[in-house]
Design a protein around this motif. Structure first.
Motif, PDB file in Angstrom:
ATOM      1  N   ARG A   1     -14.614 -13.583 -24.758  1.00 51.16           N
ATOM      2  CA  ARG A   1     -14.619 -13.294 -23.318  1.00 51.16           C
ATOM      3  C   ARG A   1     -13.365 -13.842 -22.635  1.00 51.16           C
ATOM      4  N   SER A   2     -12.915 -15.020 -23.078  1.00 47.52           N
ATOM      5  CA  SER A   2     -11.714 -15.584 -22.463  1.00 47.52           C
ATOM      6  C   SER A   2     -10.497 -14.709 -22.730  1.00 47.52           C
TER       7      SER A   2
ATOM      8  N   ASP B   1     -10.779  -5.588 -27.183  1.00 43.12           N
ATOM      9  CA  ASP B   1     -10.467  -6.183 -28.479  1.00 43.12           C
ATOM     10  C   ASP B   1      -8.983  -5.978 -28.757  1.00 43.12           C
ATOM     11  N   ALA B   2      -8.579  -6.238 -29.989  1.00 42.13           N
ATOM     12  CA  ALA B   2      -7.155  -6.344 -30.297  1.00 42.13           C
ATOM     13  C   ALA B   2      -6.492  -5.016 -30.628  1.00 42.13           C
TER      14      ALA B   2
ATOM     15  N   PHE C   1      -1.134  -8.382 -30.109  1.00 43.52           N
ATOM     16  CA  PHE C   1      -1.160  -9.737 -30.666  1.00 43.52           C
ATOM     17  C   PHE C   1      -1.700 -10.757 -29.667  1.00 43.52           C
ATOM     18  N   ARG C   2      -1.714 -10.417 -28.391  1.00 46.71           N
ATOM     19  CA  ARG C   2      -2.218 -11.361 -27.392  1.00 46.71           C
ATOM     20  C   ARG C   2      -3.689 -11.644 -27.570  1.00 46.71           C
ATOM     21  N   PHE C   3      -4.438 -10.704 -28.134  1.00 38.94           N
ATOM     22  CA  PHE C   3      -5.885 -10.854 -28.273  1.00 38.94           C
ATOM     23  C   PHE C   3      -6.189 -11.510 -29.619  1.00 38.94           C
TER      24      PHE C   3
ATOM     25  N   GLY D   1      -2.171 -11.212 -37.110  1.00 38.80           N
ATOM     26  CA  GLY D   1      -2.120 -12.354 -38.008  1.00 38.80           C
ATOM     27  C   GLY D   1      -3.009 -12.191 -39.213  1.00 38.80           C
ATOM     28  N   GLY D   2      -3.826 -11.112 -39.243  1.00 38.50           N
ATOM     29  CA  GLY D   2      -4.682 -10.852 -40.397  1.00 38.50           C
ATOM     30  C   GLY D   2      -6.132 -10.691 -40.007  1.00 38.50           C
ATOM     31  N   ALA D   3      -7.017 -10.947 -40.953  1.00 38.28           N
ATOM     32  CA  ALA D   3      -8.455 -10.796 -40.723  1.00 38.28           C
ATOM     33  C   ALA D   3      -8.954 -11.881 -39.766  1.00 38.28           C
ATOM     34  N   ARG D   4     -10.016 -11.572 -39.035  1.00 37.16           N
ATOM     35  CA  ARG D   4     -10.580 -12.510 -38.066  1.00 37.16           C
ATOM     36  C   ARG D   4     -11.612 -13.397 -38.760  1.00 37.16           C
TER      37      ARG D   4
END
Length: 318
Positions: free
Chosen positions: A105-106, A115-116, A144-146, A180-183
């Motif tokens: 949420r932030s 989402d990203a 990339f911000r998310f 950056g890859g997987a979450r």
């Protein structure tokens, strides 16, 4: 008064004179100028935006958010966003210093994204060489911000649906990666997206459709290990960081006594070893995409297609 006394009096005045304050730096209004992280040159913000966020002094490519990149590539009033209703969930009830739903949420409040990744269909902005032609594409742009552009279940699902839409409507597919890859907060659910997107791309390729992958700074981890490197044509922006694991992990794994080269995992390093097809400056990207579509796709498929329900770029801003 003797001349010697006059000089002595002048010297005394200089010693007792108050020290002048050093000249303060020039005040710069917030947002009016941008400082280049590479060469420290100051550029008028509007000039930088007109140059696609590329420094005119050293050609450094500033990182841009997904809405800005879409505005660079897509004609206004032709953009139809897809799957905007998808929100990330917390399937593992992941617990850290800040609960995963709160963290999501932030970032949603900060970026105004769900989402990203943003996906949709639109007309590629016409170039001078392709003026008057309509080039419709299915476009996905990661942000990339998310959460560092990390790929969770929503990112994987939106990209998979975009691929399937492009296959069904016989559209060329373009995906701009920045991740950056997987979450990690979604664990195996995140890793499953690698296989899901790859399988969808295999069906897209079997149908004889074009996929252009564009790697931006940075593209790492599971995104690199899946759809980002599976393009029929893989292009990268100059000096983009591209790889799977980080430098330290690789050095520890292979046990190298010497450090890896300084330009290791850059776009230029990968191009020299045949791992990508081209490095394309952002200012030339639209023209290169249009040329590739014209070369590889039948005109009837990419020039006459119109979105079933045209959207607008009113929510896409720089």
């Amino acid at each position: 008064m003797p001349l010697s006394d006059w000089f002595a009096d002048l010297a005394g005045r200089r010693q007792t004179a108050p020290a002048q304050k050093p000249q303060q730096d020039r005040d710069i209004s917030d947002g009016l100028w941008q400082k280049c992280p590479s060469c420290d040159a100051l550029t008028y913000t509007k000039d930088l935006q007109a140059n696609y966020e590329v420094c005119p002094s050293c050609s450094y490519h500033h990182r841009v958010p997904a809405p800005t990149r879409i505005a660079h590539l897509i004609e206004p009033r032709t953009w139809m966003a897809l799957d905007e209703q998808l929100y990330p969930q917390d399937p593992l009830n992941f617990v850290d210093k800040k609960a995963y739903p709160e963290r999501v949420r932030s970032y949603q409040d900060k970026t105004h994204l769900k989402d990203a990744v943003i996906t949709g269909i639109g007309h590629l902005r016409a170039t001078e060489a392709h003026r008057g032609q309509t080039l419709s594409i299915a476009l996905g742009v990661m942000d990339f911000r998310f959460m560092g552009g990390s790929m969770g279940s929503v990112v994987g699902e939106k990209i998979t649906r975009l691929i399937e839409r492009a296959t069904a409507e016989r559209l060329p597919l373009v995906v701009c990666s920045a991740s950056g890859g997987a979450r990690m907060q979604e664990g195996v659910f995140s890793l499953m997206q690698m296989a899901k997107t790859s399988a969808a791309l295999d069906r897209h390729r079997t149908a004889g459709q074009l996929f252009i992958s564009i790697l931006t700074h940075p593209t790492m981890g599971g995104v690199t290990a899946s759809f980002a490197m599976l393009g029929d044509i893989v292009m990268a922006e100059p000096a983009a960081l591209i790889g799977f694991a980080g430098r330290r992990v690789i050095e520890q794994t292979i046990g190298q006594q010497q450090r890896l080269p300084n330009d290791f995992q850059t776009a230029e390093y990968l191009l020299g070893r045949g791992l990508i097809d081209a490095i394309v400056p952002r200012t030339e990207l639209r023209q290169r995409i249009a040329q590739l579509i014209a070369m590889h796709c039948p005109p009837a498929e990419h020039r006459t297609h119109l979105p079933t329900s045209p959207g607008t770029l009113t929510n896409i801003s720089r």
